[in-house]
Structures are given as C-alpha cells and as structure tokens.
Design an enzyme around this catalytic site. Structure first.
Site, PDB file in Angstrom:
ATOM      1  N   LEU A   1       0.868  -1.173   0.000  1.00 13.66           N
ATOM      2  CA  LEU A   1       0.000   0.000   0.000  1.00 13.66           C
ATOM      3  C   LEU A   1       0.911   1.231   0.000  1.00 13.66           C
ATOM      4  CD1 LEU A   1      -2.671  -1.028   2.695  1.00 13.66           C
ATOM      5  CD2 LEU A   1      -2.957  -0.985   0.207  1.00 13.66           C
ATOM      6  N   ASP A   2       0.443   2.304  -0.628  1.00 14.44           N
ATOM      7  CA  ASP A   2       1.228   3.548  -0.642  1.00 14.44           C
ATOM      8  C   ASP A   2       1.411   4.061   0.780  1.00 14.44           C
ATOM      9  OD1 ASP A   2       1.148   3.388  -3.375  1.00 14.44           O
ATOM     10  OD2 ASP A   2      -0.569   4.745  -3.557  1.00 14.44           O
ATOM     11  N   GLU A   3       2.389   4.936   0.961  1.00 15.08           N
ATOM     12  CA  GLU A   3       2.667   5.402   2.327  1.00 15.08           C
ATOM     13  C   GLU A   3       1.468   6.149   2.933  1.00 15.08           C
ATOM     14  OE1 GLU A   3       6.222   7.390   1.133  1.00 15.08           O
ATOM     15  OE2 GLU A   3       5.287   9.375   1.272  1.00 15.08           O
TER      16      GLU A   3
ATOM     17  N   LYS B   1      -5.414   5.539  -7.501  1.00 13.42           N
ATOM     18  CA  LYS B   1      -5.129   6.957  -7.773  1.00 13.42           C
ATOM     19  C   LYS B   1      -5.115   7.225  -9.278  1.00 13.42           C
ATOM     20  CE  LYS B   1      -2.616   7.516  -3.492  1.00 13.42           C
ATOM     21  NZ  LYS B   1      -1.329   7.352  -2.822  1.00 13.42           N
TER      22      LYS B   1
END
Ligand code: URA
Length: 220
Positions: A82-84, A168
């Site tokens: 997962l992205d930060e 996104k």
C-alpha cells in the site's frame, strides 16, 4: 534467539537449537513473552498513514516496525504494497506459496478500497470506472469490478488487480483526485472494526479458509 538464551519452553530455558519438541499445543516464551507455536505465520495489519511497505524505507518508518521482533526475525513479508499515505488492511506471511498465490495476478483476489475524492463523484465517473478507463503508460483499459457511492465524495471501489497506484491512477483518469484511501477488504477478509490502526492480529483458521476458498472460486 535460542542460542542467546532468550527462549523458554514449558517454563524451562532452552538454548539448544537442535532440541526436539512435540509441537501440538506448544507454547514458548521469548524474553518472557508467551507465543503459540505456528508452523507458518499469517497475519493482518491495519496500516496507518505515513508508514512504508518496505524494509528499505525512504521517508517514513517501515510497517515492519509495527510488528514484534520475533515475527520480523521469522521474515514475514507483506502481500502486495500500500502507498505510504494509504491506510487499512494488509496481509503478511512467511508462507512463500501463500504469498505467491495471494499476490499473483492470475488469481485476481478482489480488493475493496474506500476512496475519498477531491471532487464529487458523478454518474459519468462511476460509469467510466465500471466500464474501464485508460491509465497513463498502460495501453489496456482497466475496469473496477464494482463501484458503490457512499456519499458525494466517498466511493467503495472493488478491483481485481493490484497495479502500481491503481486507484489513484483510475480516479485521475476520470478527472478526479484521491484525497484519502483505505483498504477495507481482501477477498473474503474484511478489516475488523476492532483492529485499531497500527495493530496486527493472527489470521484465524476461518479467515484463512475463507481466503483460500475465495481464491479457488475466483478461478472457476
Ligand atoms: N491503489 C493506489 O493508488 N494506492 C494504494 O496504496 C493501493 C491501491
């Protein structure tokens, strides 16, 4: 850990890495903390924002710092990333086959994200996400399996794949923007309401079975 004298088994110090034990119902302690014996580890973590899913992090602490050291020493790895700035459900394991199956595009384990958007999501955007959108640098169109409007600026998006920044990029493709992203579900496994951000939990037998069953069904 055994060699360092950190482990007791049935209350007795054990510093012989070659010692044999009956593993049924085995509990042991590492530095006084009790652990159940598990042949393989399967865990879920509620990832907070500002943690990176990597051992070699660049800007933020690693999610592995949220786990106790015996699990990191066992080399549990997160399944997908997962992205930060993304929060929510992430699975970790030291079972290579399980990691491979769960992350392989072939199995298409559906994942549900709660997406908070900058602009209100309209019917046209919903339709486009379901029909398929074209991502920058990706020739094939990509569609959500499901898309549910929760409020003007919140949707639940179900995806079969786990491409880089997929949510996104999909929202950007319909001229919107992701302001908040949380993963709610992986296959049959829902992020439990009572698992606070930053905390982990063992996957119980039922959850593991549900994940494996959903995987098999996904190939039917
Ligand atoms: N899609 C994204 O854009 N980011 C994530 O962290 C997960 C899915």
């Amino acid at each position: 850990m055994l060699r360092n004298g950190e482990v007791t088994v049935n209350g007795q110090l054990c510093d012989d890495p070659g010692a044999d034990f009956d593993t049924s119902n085995l509990h042991f302690a590492i530095n006084g903390e009790s652990w159940p014996y598990k042949e393989r580890s399967y865990l879920m973590l509620n990832k907070p924002a500002n943690y990176e899913c990597s051992h070699k992090t660049q800007h933020h602490p690693t999610i592995y710092s949220l786990l106790p050291y015996p699990l990191v020493a066992r080399d549990v790895q997160c399944i997908g990333r997962l992205d930060e700035d993304t929060t929510g459900l992430i699975l970790l394991s030291d079972d290579g086959q399980f990691i491979h199956r769960m992350s392989s595009p072939k199995w298409k384990v559906p994942k549900v994200y709660e997406v908070t958007t900058k602009h209100a999501v309209d019917a046209e955007q919903m339709a486009a996400l379901l029909k398929g959108v074209q991502l920058v640098d990706d020739p094939a169109t990509i569609a959500a399996l499901a898309c549910t409007q929760i409020s003007e600026n919140i949707i639940h998006l179900t995806l079969a794949e786990g491409k880089y920044h997929q949510v996104k990029r999909m929202l950007a493709a319909v001229s919107n923007r992701v302001e908040g992203l949380k993963r709610l579900r992986i296959g049959a496994l829902q992020l439990p309401d009572d698992l606070p951000e930053g905390e982990w939990r063992w996957l119980d037998e039922a959850s593991l079975l549900a994940l494996n069953t959903a995987e098999r069904n996904s190939t039917d």
